[in-house]
Design an enzyme around this catalytic site. Structure first.
Site, PDB file in Angstrom:
ATOM      1  N   GLY A 164       8.854  11.408  55.305  1.00  0.00           N
ATOM      2  CA  GLY A 164       8.945  10.199  56.463  1.00  0.00           C
ATOM      3  C   GLY A 164       8.270   8.928  56.086  1.00  0.00           C
ATOM      4  O   GLY A 164       8.250   8.192  57.462  1.00  0.00           O
TER       5      GLY A 164
ATOM      6  N   ASN B  21      15.002  20.591  48.163  1.00  0.00           N
ATOM      7  CA  ASN B  21      13.593  20.726  49.013  1.00  0.00           C
ATOM      8  C   ASN B  21      13.123  21.998  49.516  1.00  0.00           C
ATOM      9  O   ASN B  21      11.896  22.359  49.713  1.00  0.00           O
ATOM     10  CB  ASN B  21      13.692  19.648  49.847  1.00  0.00           C
ATOM     11  CG  ASN B  21      13.236  18.174  49.119  1.00  0.00           C
ATOM     12  OD1 ASN B  21      13.197  18.032  47.863  1.00  0.00           O
ATOM     13  ND2 ASN B  21      12.522  17.252  49.851  1.00  0.00           N
TER      14      ASN B  21
ATOM     15  N   ILE C 123      12.490   7.866  45.285  1.00  0.00           N
ATOM     16  CA  ILE C 123      11.569   6.956  44.796  1.00  0.00           C
ATOM     17  C   ILE C 123      11.458   6.846  43.200  1.00  0.00           C
ATOM     18  O   ILE C 123      11.762   5.561  42.777  1.00  0.00           O
ATOM     19  CB  ILE C 123      10.074   7.094  45.312  1.00  0.00           C
ATOM     20  CG1 ILE C 123       9.515   8.326  44.442  1.00  0.00           C
ATOM     21  CG2 ILE C 123       9.849   6.825  46.796  1.00  0.00           C
ATOM     22  CD1 ILE C 123       7.937   8.442  44.703  1.00  0.00           C
TER      23      ILE C 123
ATOM     24  N   ARG D 242       2.755   3.493  46.155  1.00  0.00           N
ATOM     25  CA  ARG D 242       3.854   2.710  45.583  1.00  0.00           C
ATOM     26  C   ARG D 242       3.498   1.452  44.633  1.00  0.00           C
ATOM     27  O   ARG D 242       4.508   1.119  43.828  1.00  0.00           O
ATOM     28  CB  ARG D 242       4.762   2.546  46.663  1.00  0.00           C
ATOM     29  CG  ARG D 242       5.007   3.623  47.565  1.00  0.00           C
ATOM     30  CD  ARG D 242       6.031   4.590  46.707  1.00  0.00           C
ATOM     31  NE  ARG D 242       6.529   5.916  47.512  1.00  0.00           N
ATOM     32  CZ  ARG D 242       5.746   7.094  47.526  1.00  0.00           C
ATOM     33  NH1 ARG D 242       5.197   7.198  46.457  1.00  0.00           N
ATOM     34  NH2 ARG D 242       6.203   8.056  48.156  1.00  0.00           N
TER      35      ARG D 242
ATOM     36  N   CYS E 149      13.258  11.610  56.202  1.00  0.00           N
ATOM     37  CA  CYS E 149      13.648  11.848  54.577  1.00  0.00           C
ATOM     38  C   CYS E 149      12.601  12.947  54.340  1.00  0.00           C
ATOM     39  O   CYS E 149      13.034  14.027  54.772  1.00  0.00           O
ATOM     40  CB  CYS E 149      13.354  10.642  53.766  1.00  0.00           C
ATOM     41  SG  CYS E 149      11.861   9.759  53.833  1.00  0.00           S
TER      42      CYS E 149
ATOM     43  N   ARG F  74      12.211   6.188  52.484  1.00  0.00           N
ATOM     44  CA  ARG F  74      13.429   5.776  53.241  1.00  0.00           C
ATOM     45  C   ARG F  74      13.527   5.777  54.732  1.00  0.00           C
ATOM     46  O   ARG F  74      14.321   5.111  55.367  1.00  0.00           O
ATOM     47  CB  ARG F  74      14.453   6.907  52.582  1.00  0.00           C
ATOM     48  CG  ARG F  74      14.512   6.721  51.265  1.00  0.00           C
ATOM     49  CD  ARG F  74      15.350   8.079  50.662  1.00  0.00           C
ATOM     50  NE  ARG F  74      14.313   9.179  50.469  1.00  0.00           N
ATOM     51  CZ  ARG F  74      14.717  10.085  49.697  1.00  0.00           C
ATOM     52  NH1 ARG F  74      15.814  10.335  49.177  1.00  0.00           N
ATOM     53  NH2 ARG F  74      13.861  10.992  49.680  1.00  0.00           N
TER      54      ARG F  74
END
Length: 622
Positions: free
Chosen positions: A392, A303, A329, A435, A389, A395
């Site tokens: 945020g 990242n 994800i 999602r 994560c 997870r």
């Protein structure tokens, strides 16, 4: 929802729509021929006697069709489509086959076969649902017979892609309870014992200027100024600064949540961010602040290439960094797809254990639970933690809410659990719209992921291991997931609070908690034993985790539904008996209070106990 079942199990198969409240049909404009909303076409439609339409639900089309049932074969019948659901009823099958599917649960609609397709029932529609099932319908090939139903289904299943409103904005349901009043941030922080001399409530984000995906009310260290918060927000992804989620009443250790620091490939530093984390550590005298990074370390390093990263030991000297190895994800989405492949329509019997293992679903559940246990254990030991994560909101929400569920018995009550979801998931910006893809036709969108489903599965695992610790039952968890997709309520719509405010969600839609709290007893666990100080540590090993059969495989009638335990069944019978006796007692009292029985009432004791006072002395032994 689906009911495809042999004779012995038709009544057993779960239906999410069973939660639809009964109301006076005369008030329903769709069943009143004089209604201004009833079109000429809708008046020609056959009566839909098997299902009560919701207030605001309107009939759109009905059509003779063949349902290719994966359990019973081809079944002739009629499909009815409203602006909320797809409803199918078999014409002459015995037992009858019924489908009752909220359109929000549909993820994909495709045409099957063409005008020249050979073979019986080869021309029709393929429907992929978000709730672990697929539907297939066949039509006659002549005259483009599927064109109208395909266009209507596509339009109403994906309203946002067609400039239409989600059903939650059309619903006219009314409930005794207002679910939007369940969560009041200030009240919840006060329940936790906040503010203190170390922590203060700030309204810096009142207009979503600090962070557009955070709630308006935040709790931050008392020592920090508003200017400090602004400086820290520039170094955290999406401006999601570390803020307090929960504080331990005795040892004052806190769970803080945030997003990753913007370290990048060059290893940038931000003195304000470093100092801010140190102030969090100092608030209760924690020797070393533990930062739980939910990601695998490889991903956290990767990242950096996109400007993200993690807190290095050299720059955050009073902190220790722990990676929890929970995948992203995309991995979770593929894992659930594999799970669906082995449970629908047919369960992979011959190599069940190896097939289940190959999905890695329970392995991911284990890692999430294990991470939450580590957070809860640190807090119990008096050490404050920061959880993040990447951004945020996935997870991080899983870890903070599960740890809070382990630490705080209030969240294990029916209303407390609602507060937990409203606080850690909804107000802190889990991207429900992205999602789940509410009303959106883009089924291949890479932002889709079952993060919230996975969290509810983790909660279910805890209820299995601690059957007396939760006031709510499995029905609540299934209802929550059904309405995660249904778009009947506003609760899970949009990605964040700012979007909900812009779209006037609370004034124009009904909350799921209105439904739940108006039928409170249906969601209660009869074995619940309140234990205020108890911390729950579930066993997060593969030997102790189970596949949630009554959710993932509930559409298969050949899989025996887990029967209600005899004790629970007897408990429900006794509750019904109690209600019957209370009703009779009220009738007797009314008889006693009538003018003809005044001589009886005069002779009664002046301080006679009320029915409820009498009932409180009744104890029902198991």
């Amino acid at each position: 929802m689906i009911i495809d079942a042999p004779r012995e199990s038709v009544e057993e198969v779960l239906m999410a729509s069973a939660s639809i409240p009964v109301y006076n049909p005369s008030n329903n404009p769709l069943e009143n021929s004089s209604s201004q909303n009833a079109s000429r076409e809708s008046l020609k439609m056959e009566p839909l006697a098997d299902v009560i339409l919701l207030p605001g639900e309107e009939r759109v089309i009905d059509k003779d069709i063949i349902y290719i049932c994966p359990f019973n074969g081809a079944v002739k019948g009629k499909v009815f489509i409203t602006n909320y659901r797809l409803y199918f009823k078999s014409a002459d099958a015995d037992p009858s086959v019924t489908l009752n599917v909220p359109l929000g649960a549909i993820g994909r609609v495709e045409k099957m076969g063409g005008a020249s397709s050979r073979g019986e029932n080869s021309y029709g529609l393929d429907i992929t649902c978000k709730d672990m099932r697929n539907l297939r319908f066949a039509l006659k090939q002549e005259g483009h017979s599927r064109r109208d139903i395909f266009d209507i289904l596509f339009r109403y299943a994906f309203p946002l892609s067609h400039g239409l409103l989600l059903f939650a904005y059309l619903s006219q349901e009314k409930y005794e309870e207002n679910g939007w009043s369940v969560y009041k941030p200030i009240e919840e922080f006060r329940r936790q014992g906040l503010p203190t001399d170390k922590w203060r409530i700030t309204f810096i984000n009142e207009n979503y200027e600090l962070c557009d995906t955070y709630p308006t009310i935040l709790v931050v260290p008392f020592k920090t100024t508003e200017e400090d918060l602004r400086k820290v927000s520039t170094f955290r992804s999406r401006g999601r600064i570390p803020v307090l989620s929960w504080i331990h009443r005795e040892n004052q250790a806190v769970i803080c949540r945030c997003s990753q620091p913007l370290v990048g490939m060059s290893g940038k530093r931000n003195k304000d961010d470093e100092r801010y984390l140190d102030v969090i550590r100092e608030a209760n005298g924690t020797a070393k602040l533990t930062i739980y990074d939910a990601r695998p370390s490889v991903n956290a390093v990767a990242n950096k290439a996109t400007g993200g990263g993690y807190e290095g030991d050299d720059t955050y000297q009073n902190a220790e960094l722990v990676f929890l190895d929970i995948h992203n994800i995309h991995v979770m989405r593929e894992s659930l797809k594999k799970l669906k492949d082995i449970v629908y329509p047919n369960v992979e019997e011959s190599h069940w254990l190896s097939s289940l293992e190959s999905t890695h679903w329970l392995e991911h559940i284990k890692l999430v639970l294990s991470g939450a246990i580590q957070v809860a254990d640190k807090i119990s030991g008096g050490n404050s933690v920061v959880v993040h994560c990447s951004d945020g909101w996935d997870r991080t929400a899983q870890l903070t809410s599960l740890a809070m569920l382990m630490l705080d018995s209030h969240y294990r009550t029916l209303r407390g659990f609602q507060v937990l979801l409203e606080k850690e998931w909804i107000s802190f910006g889990h991207k429900f719209a992205s999602r789940i893809g509410h009303g959106d036709k883009n089924h291949a969108d890479q932002d889709r992921s079952p993060i919230f489903v996975q969290f509810i599965d983790c909660v279910w695992q805890m209820t299995k291991q601690f059957p007396t610790a939760f006031e709510f039952n499995e029905r609540l968890l299934v209802t929550i997931l059904d309405h995660l997709f249904s778009c009947r309520f506003g609760t899970f719509l949009y990605n964040c609070e700012s979007a909900r405010d812009t779209n006037e969600l609370r004034s124009k839609t009904v909350s799921l908690w209105s439904l739940v709290n108006s039928d409170y007893t249906s969601y209660l666990n009869p074995f619940y034993t309140p234990e205020s100080g108890r911390v729950l540590y579930p066993v997060a090993s593969m030997r102790h985790l189970e596949l949630w059969v009554t959710y993932y495989i509930r559409w298969n009638p050949r899989i025996r539904q887990q029967q209600q335990s005899p004790v629970e069944q007897r408990y429900m019978e006794l509750l019904a008996l109690r209600d019957e006796y209370l009703k009779k007692l009220e009738e007797l009292q009314l008889t006693d209070s009538s003018p003809n029985s005044s001589h009886l009432s005069n002779s009664s004791a002046p301080n006679a106990a009320s029915p409820t006072q009498h009932i409180t002395h009744l104890h029902t032994p198991f």
